[in-house]
Design a protein around this motif. Structure first.
Motif, mmCIF file in Angstrom:
data_model
loop_
_atom_site.group_PDB
_atom_site.id
_atom_site.type_symbol
_atom_site.label_atom_id
_atom_site.label_comp_id
_atom_site.label_asym_id
_atom_site.label_seq_id
_atom_site.Cartn_x
_atom_site.Cartn_y
_atom_site.Cartn_z
ATOM 1 N N ALA A 17 0.632 -1.232 0.080
ATOM 2 C CA ALA A 17 -0.089 -0.148 0.226
ATOM 3 C C ALA A 17 0.803 1.136 -0.219
ATOM 4 O O ALA A 17 0.554 2.337 -0.637
ATOM 5 C CB ALA A 17 -0.986 0.005 1.201
ATOM 6 N N LEU A 18 1.959 1.130 0.616
ATOM 7 C CA LEU A 18 2.960 2.478 0.699
ATOM 8 C C LEU A 18 3.521 2.661 -0.417
ATOM 9 O O LEU A 18 3.622 3.971 -1.216
ATOM 10 C CB LEU A 18 4.031 2.162 1.797
ATOM 11 N N LYS A 19 3.855 1.736 -1.265
ATOM 12 C CA LYS A 19 4.416 1.582 -2.659
ATOM 13 C C LYS A 19 3.461 2.187 -3.713
ATOM 14 O O LYS A 19 3.826 2.969 -4.297
ATOM 15 C CB LYS A 19 5.184 0.360 -3.106
ATOM 16 N N ALA A 20 2.347 1.652 -3.441
ATOM 17 C CA ALA A 20 1.110 2.419 -4.402
ATOM 18 C C ALA A 20 0.862 3.808 -4.067
ATOM 19 O O ALA A 20 0.674 4.340 -5.081
ATOM 20 C CB ALA A 20 0.107 1.464 -4.091
ATOM 21 N N GLU A 21 0.905 4.101 -2.701
ATOM 22 C CA GLU A 21 0.459 5.419 -2.503
ATOM 23 C C GLU A 21 1.962 6.510 -2.884
ATOM 24 O O GLU A 21 1.825 7.724 -3.464
ATOM 25 C CB GLU A 21 0.544 5.850 -0.912
ATOM 26 N N LEU A 22 2.989 5.871 -2.885
ATOM 27 C CA LEU A 22 4.085 6.516 -3.391
ATOM 28 C C LEU A 22 4.056 6.818 -5.020
ATOM 29 O O LEU A 22 4.402 7.868 -5.399
ATOM 30 C CB LEU A 22 5.291 5.970 -3.066
ATOM 31 N N GLN A 23 3.571 5.692 -5.780
ATOM 32 C CA GLN A 23 3.605 5.942 -7.279
ATOM 33 C C GLN A 23 2.444 7.270 -7.405
ATOM 34 O O GLN A 23 2.687 8.031 -8.356
ATOM 35 C CB GLN A 23 3.140 4.847 -7.640
ATOM 36 N N SER A 24 1.374 7.134 -6.471
ATOM 37 C CA SER A 24 0.289 7.877 -6.591
ATOM 38 C C SER A 24 0.778 9.471 -6.412
ATOM 39 O O SER A 24 0.629 10.520 -7.188
ATOM 40 C CB SER A 24 -0.940 7.711 -5.711
ATOM 41 N N ALA A 25 1.859 9.526 -5.284
ATOM 42 C CA ALA A 25 2.241 10.943 -4.898
ATOM 43 C C ALA A 25 3.283 11.429 -6.010
ATOM 44 O O ALA A 25 3.237 12.655 -6.086
ATOM 45 C CB ALA A 25 2.918 10.517 -3.537
ATOM 46 N N GLN A 26 4.063 10.367 -6.660
ATOM 47 C CA GLN A 26 4.909 10.747 -7.845
ATOM 48 C C GLN A 26 4.125 11.461 -8.745
ATOM 49 O O GLN A 26 4.441 12.514 -9.459
ATOM 50 C CB GLN A 26 5.671 9.922 -8.077
ATOM 51 N N GLY A 27 3.189 10.979 -9.079
ATOM 52 C CA GLY A 27 2.062 11.356 -10.179
ATOM 53 C C GLY A 27 1.528 12.779 -9.993
ATOM 54 O O GLY A 27 1.383 13.913 -10.673
ATOM 55 N N ASP A 28 0.875 13.128 -8.546
ATOM 56 C CA ASP A 28 0.568 14.214 -8.021
ATOM 57 C C ASP A 28 1.877 15.305 -8.240
ATOM 58 O O ASP A 28 1.498 16.678 -8.537
ATOM 59 C CB ASP A 28 0.080 14.190 -6.780
ATOM 60 N N LEU A 29 2.693 15.046 -7.903
ATOM 61 C CA LEU A 29 3.852 15.801 -7.789
ATOM 62 C C LEU A 29 4.450 16.102 -9.219
ATOM 63 O O LEU A 29 4.617 17.382 -9.779
ATOM 64 C CB LEU A 29 5.311 15.460 -7.240
ATOM 65 N N SER A 30 4.418 15.265 -10.124
ATOM 66 C CA SER A 30 4.324 15.721 -11.538
ATOM 67 C C SER A 30 3.493 16.491 -12.102
ATOM 68 O O SER A 30 3.730 17.516 -12.786
ATOM 69 C CB SER A 30 4.468 14.301 -12.595
ATOM 70 N N LEU A 31 2.119 16.503 -11.922
ATOM 71 C CA LEU A 31 1.281 17.254 -12.014
ATOM 72 C C LEU A 31 1.206 18.545 -11.559
ATOM 73 O O LEU A 31 1.038 19.530 -12.248
ATOM 74 C CB LEU A 31 -0.314 16.560 -11.512
ATOM 75 N N ALA A 32 1.525 18.761 -10.291
ATOM 76 C CA ALA A 32 1.803 20.079 -9.544
ATOM 77 C C ALA A 32 3.005 20.967 -10.465
ATOM 78 O O ALA A 32 2.859 22.080 -10.624
ATOM 79 C CB ALA A 32 2.464 19.823 -8.077
ATOM 80 N N TYR A 33 3.897 20.142 -10.913
ATOM 81 C CA TYR A 33 5.119 20.842 -11.780
ATOM 82 C C TYR A 33 4.474 21.263 -12.890
ATOM 83 O O TYR A 33 4.857 22.355 -13.491
ATOM 84 C CB TYR A 33 6.405 19.760 -11.776
ATOM 85 N N ARG A 34 3.714 20.352 -13.595
ATOM 86 C CA ARG A 34 2.896 20.866 -14.842
ATOM 87 C C ARG A 34 2.236 22.184 -14.787
ATOM 88 O O ARG A 34 2.323 22.804 -15.677
ATOM 89 C CB ARG A 34 2.401 19.817 -15.385
ATOM 90 N N LYS A 35 1.527 22.126 -13.551
ATOM 91 C CA LYS A 35 0.662 23.323 -13.442
ATOM 92 C C LYS A 35 1.350 24.613 -13.242
ATOM 93 O O LYS A 35 1.017 25.559 -13.769
ATOM 94 C CB LYS A 35 -0.377 22.980 -12.175
ATOM 95 N N PHE A 36 2.492 24.337 -12.423
ATOM 96 C CA PHE A 36 3.614 25.485 -12.303
ATOM 97 C C PHE A 36 3.989 25.916 -13.538
ATOM 98 O O PHE A 36 4.205 27.296 -13.791
ATOM 99 C CB PHE A 36 4.796 25.171 -11.291
ATOM 100 N N ASP A 37 4.346 25.142 -14.235
ATOM 101 C CA ASP A 37 4.831 25.579 -15.792
ATOM 102 C C ASP A 37 4.044 26.410 -16.457
ATOM 103 O O ASP A 37 4.388 27.257 -17.277
ATOM 104 C CB ASP A 37 5.320 24.122 -16.364
ATOM 105 N N GLN A 38 2.510 26.050 -16.427
ATOM 106 C CA GLN A 38 1.646 26.671 -17.305
ATOM 107 C C GLN A 38 1.040 27.945 -16.628
ATOM 108 O O GLN A 38 0.387 28.608 -16.965
ATOM 109 C CB GLN A 38 0.493 25.682 -17.395
ATOM 110 N N ALA A 39 1.395 28.074 -15.301
ATOM 111 C CA ALA A 39 0.669 29.142 -14.388
ATOM 112 C C ALA A 39 1.415 30.550 -14.983
ATOM 113 O O ALA A 39 2.623 30.720 -15.450
ATOM 114 C CB ALA A 39 1.070 29.011 -12.810
#
Length: 86
Positions: A17-39
């Motif tokens: 479960a921790l590993k799956a949550e980490l993969q999800s968190a990495q995806g969320d971090l990637s999305l946050a960076y993409r939003k930052f790039d477009q802001a």
């Protein structure tokens, strides 16, 4: 004939479960960076920075939890990028 039985270890469900949550968190971090790039708006940029910091903190927590749960298993964990964000 000698028969050898190997005890099959059951999977650690919390570690999975921790590993799956980490993969999800990495995806969320990637999305946050993409939003930052477009802001464009300064307030939106600031919001994105806070979101990136929050996602990094979440990833760092999960990485520490995985290491504590299974230090040898962490080496086998396949991460797309750096394991610890600062």
């Amino acid at each position: 004939m000698k028969t050898t039985f190997f005890k099959k270890s059951s999977p650690d469900m919390e570690l999975i479960a921790l590993k799956a949550e980490l993969q999800s968190a990495q995806g969320d971090l990637s999305l946050a960076y993409r939003k930052f790039d477009q802001a464009v708006d300064p307030e939106l940029v600031e919001s994105c920075i806070y979101q990136i910091k929050a996602e990094k903190a979440r990833c760092n927590y999960l990485i520490r939890a995985i290491k504590e749960r299974s230090p040898e298993g962490f080496a086998a964990l396949r991460l797309e990028s750096e394991a610890v964000w600062t």
